[in-house]
Design an enzyme around this catalytic site. Structure first.
Site, PDB file in Angstrom:
ATOM      1  N   MET A  43       0.833  -1.194   0.000  1.00 14.27           N
ATOM      2  CA  MET A  43       0.000   0.000   0.000  1.00 14.27           C
ATOM      3  C   MET A  43       0.870   1.248   0.000  1.00 14.27           C
ATOM      4  O   MET A  43       1.846   1.346   0.742  1.00 14.27           O
ATOM      5  CB  MET A  43      -0.891  -0.017   1.246  1.00 14.27           C
ATOM      6  CG  MET A  43      -1.743   1.208   1.451  1.00 14.27           C
ATOM      7  SD  MET A  43      -2.732   1.111   2.978  1.00 14.27           S
ATOM      8  CE  MET A  43      -1.478   1.303   4.239  1.00 14.27           C
ATOM      9  N   GLN A 118       0.781  -5.749   2.042  1.00 18.07           N
ATOM     10  CA  GLN A 118      -0.397  -6.410   1.483  1.00 18.07           C
ATOM     11  C   GLN A 118      -0.081  -7.167   0.191  1.00 18.07           C
ATOM     12  O   GLN A 118      -0.817  -8.080  -0.187  1.00 18.07           O
ATOM     13  CB  GLN A 118      -1.526  -5.412   1.242  1.00 18.07           C
ATOM     14  CG  GLN A 118      -1.258  -4.378   0.175  1.00 18.07           C
ATOM     15  CD  GLN A 118      -2.383  -3.346   0.059  1.00 18.07           C
ATOM     16  OE1 GLN A 118      -3.152  -3.122   1.000  1.00 18.07           O
ATOM     17  NE2 GLN A 118      -2.495  -2.702  -1.093  1.00 18.07           N
ATOM     18  N   ASP A 235       6.653  -3.418  14.590  1.00 18.67           N
ATOM     19  CA  ASP A 235       5.720  -2.901  13.599  1.00 18.67           C
ATOM     20  C   ASP A 235       4.688  -1.972  14.229  1.00 18.67           C
ATOM     21  O   ASP A 235       4.035  -2.329  15.204  1.00 18.67           O
ATOM     22  CB  ASP A 235       5.009  -4.066  12.914  1.00 18.67           C
ATOM     23  CG  ASP A 235       4.498  -3.712  11.523  1.00 18.67           C
ATOM     24  OD1 ASP A 235       3.810  -2.674  11.403  1.00 18.67           O
ATOM     25  OD2 ASP A 235       4.789  -4.449  10.572  1.00 18.67           O
ATOM     26  N   HIS A 289       7.695  -1.467  10.250  1.00 16.83           N
ATOM     27  CA  HIS A 289       7.129  -2.130   9.081  1.00 16.83           C
ATOM     28  C   HIS A 289       8.017  -1.975   7.846  1.00 16.83           C
ATOM     29  O   HIS A 289       8.261  -0.860   7.383  1.00 16.83           O
ATOM     30  CB  HIS A 289       5.748  -1.549   8.803  1.00 16.83           C
ATOM     31  CG  HIS A 289       4.942  -2.333   7.818  1.00 16.83           C
ATOM     32  ND1 HIS A 289       4.599  -3.650   8.014  1.00 16.83           N
ATOM     33  CD2 HIS A 289       4.404  -1.986   6.617  1.00 16.83           C
ATOM     34  CE1 HIS A 289       3.882  -4.078   6.998  1.00 16.83           C
ATOM     35  NE2 HIS A 289       3.763  -3.095   6.136  1.00 16.83           N
TER      36      HIS A 289
END
Length: 307
Positions: A43, A118, A235, A289
């Site tokens: 994303m 994702q 994360d 992340h």
């Protein structure tokens, strides 16, 4: 000045969803002809930004004697590719990529795949739904394989836009129009309303065999030589971070994480068989992340692309 530079770098990591830290390691010599590699961005990213997947593509080429690396672009230009991460339903994306890869003659004998955020679950859906050309090793970096229940940060979006998306997910994630128009809604997993999730999720519940068991999904997933799941221990984007290892909250609450081997998806999706065959690999790395070092990438992931 140094503190300001570090802060800017961390902001770039969280904004664009991927950071590779420079390291002192020398290039390794590689013999043989490794399989091609397919990359799927996350994303807020695109196929080809030089500071994100562009650098990953270059790194893989350098350490694999120039193997063919295809970084997936959804649509005909970078704008559409960027927008796909938010507004093109994953089912449409997976179908599009399946057709694109089938036309790529360089992938005929198989390929390895790396998914970022994702992109990890999108590539897994591809492996389950589209076994030709065959995917051999799937490496998922920070993928939300049991979904998310929270959206604390939205890379590359204004704060107001992020707040609007968060409200939609909290109050209307399972409305049909939200499912069709917002990618993140398709893997929104509300443990407080498990029935609504299973019945109304238009992507994740299906690929996780949670509405009904599609044996083809399990069979195709078990054709993988390896399924490698990488969790980022610090994360701040994926909630819960354990979703990166196929773990999630116990149904009915949002505090306690259920062990993987006690979840229905462990059996229904064939993860138990993958683990029994020693094909399921759970790795972890310190950092936020997708913030990984070149050293770590080369040491832990490149050998899997060469084997």
């Amino acid at each position: 000045m140094r503190l300001a530079s570090c802060a800017f770098y961390l902001l770039s990591c969280l904004t664009f969803g991927l950071c590779l830290v420079n390291s002192s390691s020398s290039d390794s010599e590689v013999n043989g002809a490794p399989l091609p590699v397919v990359l799927w961005h996350g994303m807020g990213d695109t196929c080809c930004f030089p500071f994100s997947l562009g650098s990953i593509k270059k790194l893989i080429e350098e350490h694999t004697n120039g193997t063919y690396v295809r970084s997936l672009k959804i649509g005909g230009n970078l704008v559409l590719d960027y927008e796909s991460g938010f507004f093109i339903h994953p089912n449409k994306q997976v179908d599009y990529v399946c057709k694109q890869l089938a036309q790529d003659e360089k992938l005929t004998d198989g390929y390895n795949a790396i998914g970022f955020s994702q992109g990890g679950q999108f590539l897994r859906a591809l492996a389950q739904r589209c076994p030709s050309p065959p995917m051999r090793t799937l490496i998922s970096l920070g993928g939300q394989h049991q979904g998310i229940f929270g959206l604390p940060k939205c890379p590359t979006l204004k704060q107001s836009s992020c707040e609007y998306i968060t409200k939609l997910l909290n109050y209307a994630a399972y409305e049909d129009w939200v499912q069709q128009q917002l990618v993140q809604a398709t893997y929104w997993h509300d443990p407080l309303h498990e029935t609504s999730y299973r019945l109304k999720s238009t992507f994740l519940a299906d690929i996780n065999n949670e509405l009904y068991v599609n044996e083809r999904y399990s069979e195709n997933l078990n054709k993988l030589k390896r399924l490698v799941l990488v969790k980022f221990l610090n994360d701040t984007i994926v909630q819960p971070k354990e979703s990166q290892w196929f773990q999630f909250y116990e149904p009915g609450q949002d505090q306690h994480i259920q062990p993987l081997n006690q979840s229905k998806v462990y059996e229904n999706l064939g993860l138990a068989l993958l683990e029994q065959r020693k094909r399921l690999h759970l790795l972890s790395v310190e950092g936020d992340h997708l913030a990984i070092s070149k050293d770590w990438f080369v040491k832990h992931l490149v050998p899997m692309l060469l084997d």
